[in-house]
Design a protein around this motif. Structure first.
Motif, mmCIF file in Angstrom:
data_model
loop_
_atom_site.group_PDB
_atom_site.id
_atom_site.type_symbol
_atom_site.label_atom_id
_atom_site.label_comp_id
_atom_site.label_asym_id
_atom_site.label_seq_id
_atom_site.Cartn_x
_atom_site.Cartn_y
_atom_site.Cartn_z
ATOM 1 N N LYS A 104 0.857 -1.218 0.093
ATOM 2 C CA LYS A 104 -0.014 0.033 0.148
ATOM 3 C C LYS A 104 0.979 1.275 0.111
ATOM 4 N N GLY A 105 0.554 2.308 -0.694
ATOM 5 C CA GLY A 105 1.138 3.594 -0.779
ATOM 6 C C GLY A 105 2.480 3.480 -1.623
ATOM 7 N N ALA A 106 2.779 2.460 -2.448
ATOM 8 C CA ALA A 106 4.076 2.387 -3.135
ATOM 9 C C ALA A 106 3.847 3.056 -4.493
ATOM 10 N N GLU A 107 4.960 3.495 -5.136
ATOM 11 C CA GLU A 107 5.065 3.825 -6.453
ATOM 12 C C GLU A 107 5.515 2.548 -7.288
ATOM 13 N N GLU A 108 5.422 2.960 -8.619
ATOM 14 C CA GLU A 108 5.946 1.741 -9.419
ATOM 15 C C GLU A 108 7.543 1.955 -9.268
ATOM 16 N N PRO A 109 8.301 1.021 -9.515
ATOM 17 C CA PRO A 109 9.798 1.076 -9.301
ATOM 18 C C PRO A 109 10.223 2.229 -10.105
ATOM 19 N N LEU A 110 11.437 2.931 -9.760
ATOM 20 C CA LEU A 110 12.296 3.746 -10.303
ATOM 21 C C LEU A 110 13.616 3.095 -10.431
ATOM 22 N N VAL A 111 14.471 3.531 -11.297
ATOM 23 C CA VAL A 111 15.774 3.095 -11.375
ATOM 24 C C VAL A 111 16.738 4.222 -10.996
ATOM 25 N N LEU A 112 17.651 3.911 -10.259
ATOM 26 C CA LEU A 112 18.819 5.032 -10.029
ATOM 27 C C LEU A 112 19.962 4.732 -10.603
ATOM 28 N N ILE A 113 20.203 5.532 -11.811
ATOM 29 C CA ILE A 113 21.590 5.354 -12.448
ATOM 30 C C ILE A 113 22.538 6.478 -12.383
ATOM 31 N N ARG A 114 23.897 6.136 -13.116
ATOM 32 C CA ARG A 114 25.063 6.800 -12.890
ATOM 33 C C ARG A 114 25.190 7.530 -14.410
ATOM 34 N N GLN A 115 25.493 8.799 -14.555
ATOM 35 C CA GLN A 115 25.689 9.170 -15.886
ATOM 36 C C GLN A 115 27.108 10.043 -15.720
ATOM 37 N N SER A 116 28.044 9.584 -16.221
ATOM 38 C CA SER A 116 29.325 10.351 -16.319
ATOM 39 C C SER A 116 29.462 11.238 -17.485
ATOM 40 N N ARG A 117 28.652 11.092 -18.589
ATOM 41 C CA ARG A 117 28.766 11.905 -19.947
ATOM 42 C C ARG A 117 27.300 11.740 -20.477
ATOM 43 N N TYR A 118 26.546 12.965 -20.612
ATOM 44 C CA TYR A 118 25.381 13.110 -20.899
ATOM 45 C C TYR A 118 24.818 14.005 -21.632
ATOM 46 N N VAL A 119 23.560 14.090 -22.207
ATOM 47 C CA VAL A 119 23.238 15.192 -22.870
ATOM 48 C C VAL A 119 22.344 15.667 -22.210
ATOM 49 N N ASN A 120 22.343 17.312 -22.031
ATOM 50 C CA ASN A 120 21.496 18.194 -21.348
ATOM 51 C C ASN A 120 20.810 18.941 -22.515
ATOM 52 N N GLU A 121 19.330 19.207 -22.150
ATOM 53 C CA GLU A 121 18.601 20.028 -23.012
ATOM 54 C C GLU A 121 17.965 21.094 -22.187
ATOM 55 N N PRO A 122 18.651 22.404 -21.765
ATOM 56 C CA PRO A 122 18.301 23.383 -21.001
ATOM 57 C C PRO A 122 16.919 24.146 -21.656
ATOM 58 N N ILE A 123 16.948 24.046 -23.017
ATOM 59 C CA ILE A 123 15.700 24.405 -23.859
ATOM 60 C C ILE A 123 15.328 23.479 -24.595
ATOM 61 N N PRO A 124 14.004 23.274 -25.154
ATOM 62 C CA PRO A 124 13.557 22.406 -26.204
ATOM 63 C C PRO A 124 14.349 22.563 -27.485
ATOM 64 N N GLY A 125 14.872 21.570 -27.768
ATOM 65 C CA GLY A 125 15.724 21.371 -29.105
ATOM 66 C C GLY A 125 17.214 22.068 -28.989
ATOM 67 N N LYS A 126 17.642 22.265 -27.866
ATOM 68 C CA LYS A 126 19.008 22.846 -27.571
ATOM 69 C C LYS A 126 19.993 21.954 -26.903
ATOM 70 N N PHE A 127 20.710 21.317 -27.542
ATOM 71 C CA PHE A 127 21.468 20.073 -26.753
ATOM 72 C C PHE A 127 22.636 20.323 -26.400
ATOM 73 N N GLU A 128 23.430 20.040 -25.313
ATOM 74 C CA GLU A 128 24.564 20.240 -25.096
ATOM 75 C C GLU A 128 25.082 18.774 -24.014
ATOM 76 N N VAL A 129 26.504 18.721 -24.527
ATOM 77 C CA VAL A 129 27.075 17.273 -23.658
ATOM 78 C C VAL A 129 27.655 17.926 -22.444
ATOM 79 N N VAL A 130 27.443 17.045 -21.421
ATOM 80 C CA VAL A 130 27.978 17.262 -20.070
ATOM 81 C C VAL A 130 28.773 16.334 -19.661
ATOM 82 N N ASN A 131 30.087 16.511 -19.292
ATOM 83 C CA ASN A 131 30.865 15.566 -18.701
ATOM 84 C C ASN A 131 30.988 15.921 -17.143
ATOM 85 N N GLY A 132 30.835 14.808 -16.621
ATOM 86 C CA GLY A 132 30.574 14.988 -14.928
ATOM 87 C C GLY A 132 29.722 13.832 -14.392
ATOM 88 N N GLU A 133 30.091 13.311 -13.413
ATOM 89 C CA GLU A 133 29.167 12.376 -12.577
ATOM 90 C C GLU A 133 27.903 13.101 -12.087
#
Length: 162
Positions: A104-133
């Motif tokens: 009772k009172g439980a959500e569906e599972p989420l997954v905790l991930i680690r990203q060391s290099r990923y894509v950020n989208e600060p505004i829709p359609g503008k992508f930037e690569v971010v290095n860092g955990e």
């Protein structure tokens, strides 16, 4: 010098208090049988990661750390952690899903991930690569096709050029 030490101490206290509001209640490190989604990179560390992390985004993941089922006392979950929300951490998605379906009172599972290099989208359609955990919780289905492989980010950026 004393002011710096005082500020560092206060920052540590604030961080501790903020994390104390949310808490891991248990850790299930068992992996048994076949699994639909990746097993954590270090199953023995399940349940040891910070409760407060980022949420979503990034487009790619590097490592699965654990699966989390958040429980809400105001929705009928057992009251623990001073009545605050809490989660149970799992090493296997199927075990997390079964727990969430019977609790009772439980959500569906989420997954905790680690990203060391990923894509950020600060505004829709503008992508930037971010290095860092960065640790972030994702919806489990986002894992499909999102493991960062050599050249994956470059292909993504090429496909999303305007």
């Amino acid at each position: 010098m004393r002011l710096r030490l005082l500020i560092a101490f206060l920052a540590l206290v604030v961080s501790f208090v903020a994390n104390a509001a949310f808490n891991v209640a248990e850790a299930d490190r068992v992996v048994f049988g076949e699994t639909k989604f990746p097993v954590p990179v270090e199953p023995e560390k399940v349940g040891t990661y910070p409760a407060l992390v980022k949420s979503g985004a990034g487009y790619f993941y590097d490592e699965v750390l654990e699966y989390r089922v958040w429980l809400h006392p105001e929705r009928g979950a057992f009251r623990r952690n001073g009545g605050n929300d809490y989660f149970v951490a799992f090493a296997q998605y199927e075990r997390a899903l079964a727990f969430s379906q019977r609790s009772k009172g439980a959500e569906e599972p989420l997954v905790l991930i680690r990203q060391s290099r990923y894509v950020n989208e600060p505004i829709p359609g503008k992508f930037e690569v971010v290095n860092g955990e960065r640790l972030t919780e994702w919806q489990v289905q986002w894992l499909v096709g999102s493991k960062r492989t050599p050249g994956a980010i470059e292909r993504f950026l090429e496909e999303h050029k305007k």
